[in-house]
Design a protein around this motif. Structure first.
Motif, PDB file in Angstrom:
ATOM      1  N   LEU A  76       0.075   3.721   0.302  1.00 60.72           N
ATOM      2  CA  LEU A  76       1.192   3.245   1.115  1.00 60.72           C
ATOM      3  C   LEU A  76       2.202   2.535   0.223  1.00 60.72           C
ATOM      4  CD1 LEU A  76      -0.654   1.804   4.252  1.00 60.72           C
ATOM      5  CD2 LEU A  76       0.175   4.119   3.834  1.00 60.72           C
ATOM      6  N   TYR A  77       3.471   2.908   0.353  1.00 61.21           N
ATOM      7  CA  TYR A  77       4.478   2.276  -0.498  1.00 61.21           C
ATOM      8  C   TYR A  77       5.696   1.878   0.323  1.00 61.21           C
ATOM      9  CZ  TYR A  77       7.547   6.387  -0.451  1.00 61.21           C
ATOM     10  OH  TYR A  77       8.386   7.403  -0.053  1.00 61.21           O
ATOM     11  N   ILE A 104      -2.862  10.906  -0.640  1.00 59.72           N
ATOM     12  CA  ILE A 104      -1.925  11.119   0.463  1.00 59.72           C
ATOM     13  C   ILE A 104      -0.909   9.977   0.414  1.00 59.72           C
ATOM     14  CG2 ILE A 104      -1.651  11.278   2.973  1.00 59.72           C
ATOM     15  CD1 ILE A 104      -4.564  12.250   3.060  1.00 59.72           C
ATOM     16  N   VAL A 105       0.336  10.300   0.080  1.00 57.43           N
ATOM     17  CA  VAL A 105       1.375   9.278  -0.103  1.00 57.43           C
ATOM     18  C   VAL A 105       2.173   9.121   1.185  1.00 57.43           C
ATOM     19  CG1 VAL A 105       3.392   8.595  -1.460  1.00 57.43           C
ATOM     20  CG2 VAL A 105       1.520   9.852  -2.553  1.00 57.43           C
ATOM     21  N   GLU A 106       2.273   7.886   1.653  1.00 55.61           N
ATOM     22  CA  GLU A 106       2.999   7.603   2.895  1.00 55.61           C
ATOM     23  C   GLU A 106       3.984   6.454   2.680  1.00 55.61           C
ATOM     24  OE1 GLU A 106       3.006   8.899   5.897  1.00 55.61           O
ATOM     25  OE2 GLU A 106       1.137  10.033   6.161  1.00 55.61           O
ATOM     26  N   LYS A 107       5.258   6.679   3.056  1.00 50.28           N
ATOM     27  CA  LYS A 107       6.226   5.582   3.050  1.00 50.28           C
ATOM     28  C   LYS A 107       5.971   4.737   4.280  1.00 50.28           C
ATOM     29  CE  LYS A 107      11.120   4.513   2.602  1.00 50.28           C
ATOM     30  NZ  LYS A 107      12.511   5.034   2.484  1.00 50.28           N
ATOM     31  N   HIS A 113       7.090   0.684  11.162  1.00 52.75           N
ATOM     32  CA  HIS A 113       6.001   1.475  11.730  1.00 52.75           C
ATOM     33  C   HIS A 113       4.768   1.425  10.834  1.00 52.75           C
ATOM     34  CE1 HIS A 113       7.779   4.011   8.707  1.00 52.75           C
ATOM     35  NE2 HIS A 113       6.904   4.974   8.894  1.00 52.75           N
ATOM     36  N   GLU A 114       4.578   0.295  10.130  1.00 48.87           N
ATOM     37  CA  GLU A 114       3.474   0.228   9.184  1.00 48.87           C
ATOM     38  C   GLU A 114       2.111   0.318   9.872  1.00 48.87           C
ATOM     39  OE1 GLU A 114       4.289  -4.239   9.890  1.00 48.87           O
ATOM     40  OE2 GLU A 114       5.357  -2.344   9.950  1.00 48.87           O
ATOM     41  N   MET A 115       1.988  -0.247  11.082  1.00 52.04           N
ATOM     42  CA  MET A 115       0.710  -0.199  11.779  1.00 52.04           C
ATOM     43  C   MET A 115       0.414   1.217  12.271  1.00 52.04           C
ATOM     44  SD  MET A 115      -0.322  -3.240  11.412  1.00 52.04           S
ATOM     45  CE  MET A 115      -1.644  -3.525  12.578  1.00 52.04           C
ATOM     46  N   GLU A 116       1.445   1.899  12.715  1.00 51.47           N
ATOM     47  CA  GLU A 116       1.275   3.278  13.188  1.00 51.47           C
ATOM     48  C   GLU A 116       0.812   4.188  12.056  1.00 51.47           C
ATOM     49  OE1 GLU A 116       4.146   6.979  14.576  1.00 51.47           O
ATOM     50  OE2 GLU A 116       4.847   4.920  14.858  1.00 51.47           O
ATOM     51  N   VAL A 117       1.451   4.051  10.889  1.00 55.08           N
ATOM     52  CA  VAL A 117       1.085   4.878   9.735  1.00 55.08           C
ATOM     53  C   VAL A 117      -0.345   4.576   9.296  1.00 55.08           C
ATOM     54  CG1 VAL A 117       1.569   5.326   7.298  1.00 55.08           C
ATOM     55  CG2 VAL A 117       3.455   5.130   8.917  1.00 55.08           C
ATOM     56  N   VAL A 130      -4.669   2.419  -0.989  1.00 52.46           N
ATOM     57  CA  VAL A 130      -4.025   1.625  -2.029  1.00 52.46           C
ATOM     58  C   VAL A 130      -2.751   1.038  -1.435  1.00 52.46           C
ATOM     59  CG1 VAL A 130      -2.897   1.645  -4.282  1.00 52.46           C
ATOM     60  CG2 VAL A 130      -4.921   3.060  -3.897  1.00 52.46           C
ATOM     61  N   LEU A 131      -2.603  -0.282  -1.531  1.00 52.54           N
ATOM     62  CA  LEU A 131      -1.417  -0.961  -1.023  1.00 52.54           C
ATOM     63  C   LEU A 131      -0.576  -1.448  -2.196  1.00 52.54           C
ATOM     64  CD1 LEU A 131      -2.973  -3.185   1.814  1.00 52.54           C
ATOM     65  CD2 LEU A 131      -1.790  -0.989   2.068  1.00 52.54           C
ATOM     66  N   SER A 132       0.631  -0.904  -2.321  1.00 52.48           N
ATOM     67  CA  SER A 132       1.553  -1.357  -3.362  1.00 52.48           C
ATOM     68  C   SER A 132       2.392  -2.502  -2.810  1.00 52.48           C
ATOM     69  CB  SER A 132       2.451  -0.199  -3.811  1.00 52.48           C
ATOM     70  OG  SER A 132       3.300   0.204  -2.747  1.00 52.48           O
ATOM     71  N   PRO A 133       3.029  -3.304  -3.676  1.00 51.09           N
ATOM     72  CA  PRO A 133       3.864  -4.399  -3.163  1.00 51.09           C
ATOM     73  C   PRO A 133       5.115  -3.850  -2.478  1.00 51.09           C
ATOM     74  CG  PRO A 133       4.075  -4.197  -5.561  1.00 51.09           C
ATOM     75  CD  PRO A 133       2.970  -3.272  -5.140  1.00 51.09           C
ATOM     76  N   PRO A 134       5.588  -4.490  -1.404  1.00 45.82           N
ATOM     77  CA  PRO A 134       5.120  -5.730  -0.794  1.00 45.82           C
ATOM     78  C   PRO A 134       4.055  -5.521   0.293  1.00 45.82           C
ATOM     79  CG  PRO A 134       7.157  -5.073   0.258  1.00 45.82           C
ATOM     80  CD  PRO A 134       6.885  -4.045  -0.816  1.00 45.82           C
ATOM     81  N   LEU A 135       3.612  -4.273   0.523  1.00 48.16           N
ATOM     82  CA  LEU A 135       2.616  -4.015   1.563  1.00 48.16           C
ATOM     83  C   LEU A 135       1.290  -4.711   1.262  1.00 48.16           C
ATOM     84  CD1 LEU A 135       3.329  -0.205   2.048  1.00 48.16           C
ATOM     85  CD2 LEU A 135       4.034  -2.063   3.556  1.00 48.16           C
ATOM     86  N   CYS A 136       1.047  -5.014  -0.010  1.00 48.88           N
ATOM     87  CA  CYS A 136      -0.188  -5.693  -0.396  1.00 48.88           C
ATOM     88  C   CYS A 136      -0.271  -7.097   0.183  1.00 48.88           C
ATOM     89  CB  CYS A 136      -0.292  -5.753  -1.916  1.00 48.88           C
ATOM     90  SG  CYS A 136       1.099  -6.594  -2.718  1.00 48.88           S
ATOM     91  N   GLU A 137       0.841  -7.600   0.741  1.00 52.63           N
ATOM     92  CA  GLU A 137       0.864  -8.938   1.330  1.00 52.63           C
ATOM     93  C   GLU A 137       0.868  -8.899   2.862  1.00 52.63           C
ATOM     94  OE1 GLU A 137       0.720 -11.319  -0.817  1.00 52.63           O
ATOM     95  OE2 GLU A 137       1.525 -10.473  -2.673  1.00 52.63           O
ATOM     96  N   SER A 138       0.791  -7.715   3.450  1.00 49.40           N
ATOM     97  CA  SER A 138       0.898  -7.584   4.897  1.00 49.40           C
ATOM     98  C   SER A 138      -0.420  -7.947   5.592  1.00 49.40           C
ATOM     99  CB  SER A 138       1.298  -6.154   5.274  1.00 49.40           C
ATOM    100  OG  SER A 138       1.214  -5.965   6.668  1.00 49.40           O
TER     101      SER A 138
END
Length: 362
Positions: A76-77, A104-107, A113-117, A130-138
């Motif tokens: 997730l990026y 599997i790469v997902e924006k 819509h981060e919860m939906e993805v 794998v959570l890239s920044p800033p998703l790593c802080e969600s």
């Protein structure tokens, strides 16, 4: 003509459906499916009854957790820096190739819509995330993945949670090192452009900058701190703010290369020579650092190595067997200060003399 196997219908039951039917959490269902022993017999029976009643079939990759089968990892990026993202993707793909896993790469935009993805990947039987920044802080994403029992690795965060793996550098020490370097050149009015305030790396880099000033006995000056969002656009605004001061800084340290490059652009527009009149330093050492002139002095953050390491950590956790050795859940990589052409000692300017007419009057 050989027919392709039918795809799993969208209406197929998910792990969440099984959990709801059995009255347990998705994490517990995952433990039962993967044959883990830390589940009570009555709970295991309830889960197996729900699986049979719903005719639930785990994703083939999920059944290979303890074996050598190809696993599916979601990436997730949501990163505003194109340079960071490109290196991150290259490292992730290389790590996937080495470990024989499918990526599997997902924006995934925060607040959109981060919860939906994330839920869609969970329901699809993803083996790890794998959570890239800033998703790593969600917090919502992290909590959702923990509840579902999906192994997760967060990249470039200093948060240490039992529910996820992490890989990062010491951002505070890196910023401390860069600020010390700038002061060693002779600068005392050093501007700082921070990044997204919701990211722990931002807090740590600002803390490192402040710590370096404090150890040199320099009083903090909040007017020398401008706030950006790790984007080039925000860097332009922050640089205008700092260089528009009545007593502007002689050096600016930006929290990433995008904002540092924007600072160089603003300096050029104002007729300020870099590095003769203004030292500019960045962070990350992305391709942008050497694509502008002067090339940026910056902190090399091993982005591709962190991405590769994230895949390795995740695969080790996914395929971990009872006999396997312990996995270090929190990995710290080294950073490097790269000196190029954008820094120099502050220019020594002679004191302005009085006009000739004024001298004659005296």
């Amino acid at each position: 003509m050989k027919q392709k196997p039918a795809r799993r219908p969208r209406t197929a039951p998910t792990i969440s459906d099984v959990a709801a039917s059995a009255g347990v959490s998705p994490m517990t269902v995952s433990r039962v499916i993967n044959g883990q022993t830390n589940v009570r017999a009555a709970t295991r029976e309830a889960v197996n009854v729900a699986i049979a009643a719903l005719n639930y079939s785990p994703n083939p990759a999920a059944r290979s957790l303890a074996g050598a089968g190809q696993a599916r990892i979601g990436l997730l990026y949501s990163n505003p820096s194109a340079g960071f993202l490109s290196e991150f993707l290259v490292g992730s793909l290389d790590g996937a190739s080495r470990s024989d896993v499918q990526i599997i790469v997902e924006k995934c935009e925060l607040g959109d819509h981060e919860m939906e993805v994330t839920q869609r990947l969970i329901d699809g039987g993803i083996d790890g995330i794998v959570l890239s920044p800033p998703l790593c802080e969600s917090d919502p994403i992290i909590a959702l993945l923990a509840e579902a029992g999906v192994p997760t690795v967060a990249v470039a965060t200093s948060r240490s949670l039992d529910t996820m793996l992490t890989i990062r550098i010491d951002d505070r020490d890196a910023a401390l090192t860069m600020t010390r370097h700038v002061m060693a050149l002779g600068h005392r009015r050093i501007g700082f452009i921070s990044g997204n305030p919701n990211v722990t790396a931002t807090v740590n880099r600002l803390d490192g900058y402040r710590a370096a000033l404090a150890e040199a006995g320099l009083a903090p000056d909040e007017t020398l701190i401008a706030h950006g969002l790790y984007t080039y656009r925000s860097g332009l605004d922050a640089a205008e703010q700092l260089l528009g001061l009545a007593d502007p800084p002689t050096a600016i340290f930006a929290s990433n290369d995008d904002m540092a490059a924007a600072t160089v652009a603003v300096a050029h527009r104002r007729g300020i020579d870099v590095p003769g009149d203004l030292t500019v330093c960045g962070f990350d050492d992305t391709t942008l650092a050497t694509a502008i002139w002067p090339e940026l002095t910056t902190i090399h953050q091993p982005i591709a190595d962190m991405a590769r390491g994230a895949i390795e950590l995740l695969v080790s956790r996914i395929r971990q067997s009872k006999d396997a050795g312990p996995i270090n859940p929190h990995r710290l990589l080294d950073f490097t200060l790269i000196r190029r052409q954008s820094d120099a000692a502050p220019r020594q300017r002679p004191r302005a003399s009085r006009p000739l007419a004024e001298r004659k009057r005296t």
